[in-house]
Design an enzyme around this catalytic site. Structure first.
Site: not given
Length: 421
Positions: A17, A153, A213-214, A216-217, A403
């Protein structure tokens, strides 16, 4: 001279992105573009500029994230209606999200030294850092006049106490190999903390939240007085909660019972990227996909699950989240301003939020059913879904984390006063 812009880049293994922002204290989006499905052709390009939105399946073969990045840049630079960014001369900075930053405590400008240090970290997180570093390489080679800033991160969690981040193993080995808890999703948690503190009209350094922070990870974080004091992910993003294809916490011996090939290199390793069979199984062949056949949690979080496996997957995810929520509630001494849902699933799944908060009634958490069903407000980063009748318990909030924006905002905050962008 035309005003400069900031380019924020967020690269995963199967998607890239990019967002162009105005270079100012409150950055505004100029254009968004992303390519997804790099590992599952045909790849898809999504592009938006103001109200102009465009999606297409790409005919070009996109083999790697850096191929995707080059194509995105070329498309944006050649868009005649995107006059603000006609080429690299219009960029003040390129901001890169890097998952694992080792001991880095904050964003760094890339030069030969910092770049070499990041290369050394690559073995610590091959599945997660590789794509970002490939794009940083591309920028250094093809856009040498633009400064690259890396945001990590793991940096948000540098405040973890020693007793939280230390694994009880031989400390000589641990230090030599940099083996400790690092934690991730920190750029997102930084955005969540700032947005929630603003919403609560409190200074960030006096704000206590349990943030989730839910996606796919998935991870959770206990924030006390604006600092991360515990988080679910560990040395790598594999620890803690299950994800779409990640196992989350397991007995470490399990993988050796699962296969006697655990320590060998996986077939998906390359000359540049070394991944063990164990890492491959637990990161790519586990999680709710292996239980249900889908990575799409929206097909699992339904009132009437299509199969017992779907119900099992939903129950596993909510059970693990519940365990950490109780753990962090106690670690924060019950003094919590808010419990915050963020990430694609946290923001979109009303059933997940309802199920989890109802199980936490004993610690004073309560949700407003209709506000929860409505979900996040379009025009606000934070939405309050707390029960209006429950008195003075912690607020239940949804935060639409961002982010890319956090990188652009932090970039201007740190470098915007420089005489030269």
């Amino acid at each position: 001279m035309a005003p400069k812009s900031i380019l924020a880049v967020n690269a995963g293994s199967s998607s890239v992105k990019i967002t162009f922002y105005t270079y100012e204290k409150t950055p505004q989006v100029i254009a968004n573009a992303q390519i997804s499905g790099i590992t599952a052709p045909p790849p898809t390009l999504k592009y938006s500029r103001g109200s102009n939105k465009h999606t297409e399946e790409l005919k070009e073969s996109i083999g790697t994230p850096q191929d995707a990045f080059k194509l995105l840049l070329q498309r944006c630079f050649s868009d005649h209606e995107l006059s603000e960014v006609a080429g690299s001369d219009d960029l003040a900075y390129i901001c890169h999200r890097v998952v694992h930053g080792g001991e880095f405590t904050s964003a760094v400008q890339i030069d030969d030294d910092t770049y070499h240090h990041l290369e050394e970290l690559e073995d610590l997180a091959p599945l997660h850092n590789f794509s970002a570093l490939e794009i940083i390489r591309t920028c250094r080679n093809e856009l040498p006049s633009v400064n690259s800033i890396t945001f990590f991160d793991s940096a948000f969690h540098q405040t973890l106490p020693d007793y939280v981040k230390t694994y009880p193993i031989n400390q000589d080995v641990a230090k030599a190999n940099k083996l400790r808890k690092y934690g991730f999703h920190g750029i997102s948690y930084s955005y969540i903390l700032r947005s929630v503190a603003e919403f609560l009209q409190k200074p960030a350094e006096q704000t206590n939240v349990i943030a989730m922070h839910i996606g796919s990870g998935a991870s959770m974080c206990a924030i006390k007085d604006g600092k991360s004091v515990d988080t679910t992910m560990g040395l790598t993003p594999l620890a803690g909660l299950p994800g779409a294809t990640r196992s989350g916490d397991i007995d470490p011996s399990l993988v050796f019972h699962y296969t006697n090939e655990a320590g060998k290199l996986s077939p998906s390793s390359t000359k540049e990227m070394h991944i063990s069979t164990a890492e491959e199984i637990l990161n790519k062949k586990s999680g709710w996909k292996i239980l249900t056949g889908t990575t799409d949690f929206a097909q699992i979080a339904v009132e009437t699950p299509p199969s017992p496996q779907h119900k099992l997957a939903f129950d596993i995810v909510t059970d693990r989240m519940l365990g950490y929520l109780g753990n962090y509630f106690v670690k924060l001494g019950g003094k919590i301003d808010a419990v915050v849902f963020a990430g694609g699933i946290g923001e979109q799944s009303a059933l997940l939020r309802k199920t989890l908060i109802e199980k936490c009634a004993c610690i004073g958490l309560a949700i407003d059913p209709s506000a929860n069903e409505k979900g996040p407000a379009d025009d606000q980063p934070v939405t309050d879904i707390s029960s209006k009748t429950s008195g003075h318990g912690p607020r239940i909030l949804i935060c639409q984390t961002d982010e890319q924006y956090e990188m652009a905002y932090s970039c201007f905050s740190k470098y915007g006063t420089d005489s030269r962008p």
